[in-house]
Design an enzyme around this catalytic site. Structure first.
Site, PDB file in Angstrom:
ATOM      1  N   THR A 179       0.831  -1.190   0.000  1.00  0.00           N
ATOM      2  CA  THR A 179       0.000   0.000   0.000  1.00  0.00           C
ATOM      3  C   THR A 179       0.865   1.240   0.000  1.00  0.00           C
ATOM      4  O   THR A 179       1.741   1.390   0.847  1.00  0.00           O
ATOM      5  CB  THR A 179      -0.885   0.018   1.259  1.00  0.00           C
ATOM      6  OG1 THR A 179      -1.547  -1.231   1.345  1.00  0.00           O
ATOM      7  CG2 THR A 179      -1.900   1.141   1.165  1.00  0.00           C
ATOM      8  N   SER A 383      24.115 -18.008 -17.846  1.00  0.00           N
ATOM      9  CA  SER A 383      25.326 -17.360 -17.325  1.00  0.00           C
ATOM     10  C   SER A 383      26.392 -18.417 -17.069  1.00  0.00           C
ATOM     11  O   SER A 383      26.102 -19.607 -17.118  1.00  0.00           O
ATOM     12  CB  SER A 383      25.002 -16.624 -16.026  1.00  0.00           C
ATOM     13  OG  SER A 383      24.546 -17.556 -15.052  1.00  0.00           O
TER      14      SER A 383
END
EC number: 2.3.1.35
Lengths: 383, 383
Positions: A179, A383
């Site tokens: 919020t 990676s």
């Protein structure tokens, strides 16, 4: 540097026992005038919390004299009892100030479906009112923190007038719905209509473009109150510029405090046919878990960027897109260009630039990376 | 239980050195007829890989005689060179089979922006052709695996005819874009037009409703080939039912194999005004990182469900929504109902039911949870 920096405002924050931590959880910000003009923007979520349902009525006439906020419970989906709690809190504030409850905005944050302890809230309001002071902004800012690691405040100075603000929200990566509550104060003389125009212009390019995980809160509220205490009336452009600067500052504070994030990502879409296209493209990339996971893994995975662009309706030629990460054009004409190895993603700040070659508009959307194990699955592969 | 279970098909899979692991990476599935009817659905992503751009031309006339697939590289955004590699692979297959390259569908999966070794691919095609056999389905299925932990295959028996299939894809939680490749074979006699109608009907309610992280692949291809070798022509409804059963079986295999997932989540939206509304609501919940994080944390956080419903345009009354998790109605009339403590999320299977009370339509969307550390930030708060 607080909501009480502008003249004509008092604030305070207290611990009312709503937070299990025992920290401050009730804040009160009061406009002492002489003017009470205001404007507010709420969450676009159709499922709104009780404080939002209440405050929508309060702000309708452009007059707000106080904002009362609590952490420790969102008071969302708590039924009629919950709405009555919000109303009772507004009445309590109004009683202390000798004003009408219909001029009191109420904001709550915390868990959805959790009823707040009404009596604890009312006692908190009493304590907050007793402690109101012209330098109480800091306490108020601390009382609206939930998972925030730091209180968030900002001030922008005009010529003879100023704007102050406090905000809570740990990015949309925060627990629950992060919020976002913002209270903005100014001692400039600005009509409610001008405040509304300025606030919508400012939030459109700041808070509205912060999209950490695409989840929309049920409680978001941004309220600006003008006391007019400086007696100075800035031009609307000047005030709008200052307000936009303030909201952008706060938005970046929210971004940097996003929970669990290792990177702040600014996605800029260039040469779009429209600003809407640019925002749609930026938001699509900002909502790609795979792309955000790659950034966490320090993998300049431009393929995931193009794949996100491809899901939008924006105008572009799929065979002629350019993508840069941290300034390195890793993709030109939709084919590999610079060596991705040149892109250093070790720092917290990451920029992604997409050139749509379809017009002259541009927009920047901000997000964070996706961190840790979920991300590991997505970042370890290449990676 | 493979693509070679139906009569009239040969397949094989070999290691051509495209995968760093050295595992099988080139698969070939050949339709020996007597019929060569086919239908295909591709990714809706506007940024399409070279094999998709090629295969879109191949399937246009409803005739496909072979599908060649490779893992170890998506051949997406690799430029004209990449397209030429796809074309060369199709020509190589055509040369061996004495058919036209325009009847050869090509599929690739792996990293985007990574060029495949053309010679290695062509050598792989040669080896796959040499090994073609009527029981080579298993080898083919193994050759299209990327992050899949198991080969995915299924067979549905009709009366005197059957449908076989192989699929790759580890859910959309997989590294890269979890390219989903599916080859379906049947010895039933079915026209290309009927195959297209049946395939679209089947994928609409199976693969199209599997949404693990909202990311859309650049390479997704689902091809069905009918050899007619059984000489039997099933009714279109019978064939469509069998194909839907097969695609749903494969979709559930993808869901269960989604990387990094602890839970399989079936979201069913009831009493929607339209099936589109039901799907929109389900997809919105399926794309809520906060909700998925809560499921990982075994937190029956129905507030996050309602917050996701609130972001849709579906018809409903925000004040009258019911939500159940694993059959427990934790929310009725948009207020707390049963104790969330009654919801046991310790198992892998999770069901979420949302009652919109706006009509008579329904739909189920499947997703997975968000696991580990990112999720920890979101799941630890309310537990």
């Amino acid at each position: 540097m607080t909501v009480t920096t502008p003249q004509g405002f008092r604030a305070h924050g207290v611990a009312a026992g709503l937070k299990s931590s025992g920290g401050k959880d009730v804040a009160l910000v009061v406009n002492d005038g002489p003017t009470y003009d205001s404007a507010t923007v709420f969450t676009a979520n159709r499922c709104k919390a009780n404080p939002v349902l209440w405050s929508q009525q309060v702000v309708a006439d452009g007059t707000v004299r106080a904002v009362v906020l609590n952490s420790g419970g969102a008071n969302c989906y708590t039924g009629p009892e919950g709405f009555q709690t919000t109303h009772a809190v507004a009445e309590q504030v109004a009683g202390h100030l000798g004003i009408g409850a219909i001029d009191v905005v109420v904001c709550s944050t915390g868990l959805i479906g959790l009823a707040n302890d009404r009596q604890a809230l009312l006692d908190g309001v009493d304590a907050a009112h007793v402690g109101l002071s012209a330098d109480g902004g800091q306490q108020a800012a601390e009382a609206i923190m939930t998972t925030d690691s730091v209180p968030k405040q900002a001030v922008v100075e005009g010529s003879g007038w100023s704007i102050g603000a406090m905000a809570k929200g740990a990015g949309m990566l925060a627990p629950q719905l992060a919020t976002m509550l913002v209270v903005i104060t100014t001692d400039a003389v600005v009509s409610a209509a001008d405040l509304d125009q300025a606030l919508r212009a400012a939030t459109r390019v700041s808070f509205d473009r912060l999209d950490s995980d695409g989840c929309m809160s049920t409680n978001d509220t941004v309220t600006v109150m003008a006391s007019g205490a400086s007696g100075i009336t800035p031009s609307l452009p000047d005030f709008t510029d200052a307000l936009t600067q303030l909201c952008t500052d706060l938005a970046m504070q929210l971004l940097r405090d996003a929970e669990g994030s290792d990177h702040d990502i600014a996605i800029t879409t260039l040469n779009a046919a429209s600003e809407e296209d640019a925002v749609e493209v930026g938001r699509s990339i900002a909502r790609s878990n795979l792309f955000k996971a790659a950034v966490f893994g320090k993998d300049p995975n431009w393929g995931r960027v193009l794949a996100s662009v491809g899901t939008t309706q924006a105008a572009f030629d799929p065979a002629d897109l350019d993508v840069a990460m941290n300034g390195v054009w890793v993709c030109k004409g939709s084919t590999p260009h610079a060596d991705p190895g040149e892109v250093d993603l070790s720092g917290r700040e990451v920029t992604v630039t997409v050139d749509l070659k379809a017009g002259t508009e541009r927009a920047t959307v901000w997000t964070n990376d996706l961190t840790h194990a979920y991300v590991h699955e997505n970042s370890a592969y290449s990676s």
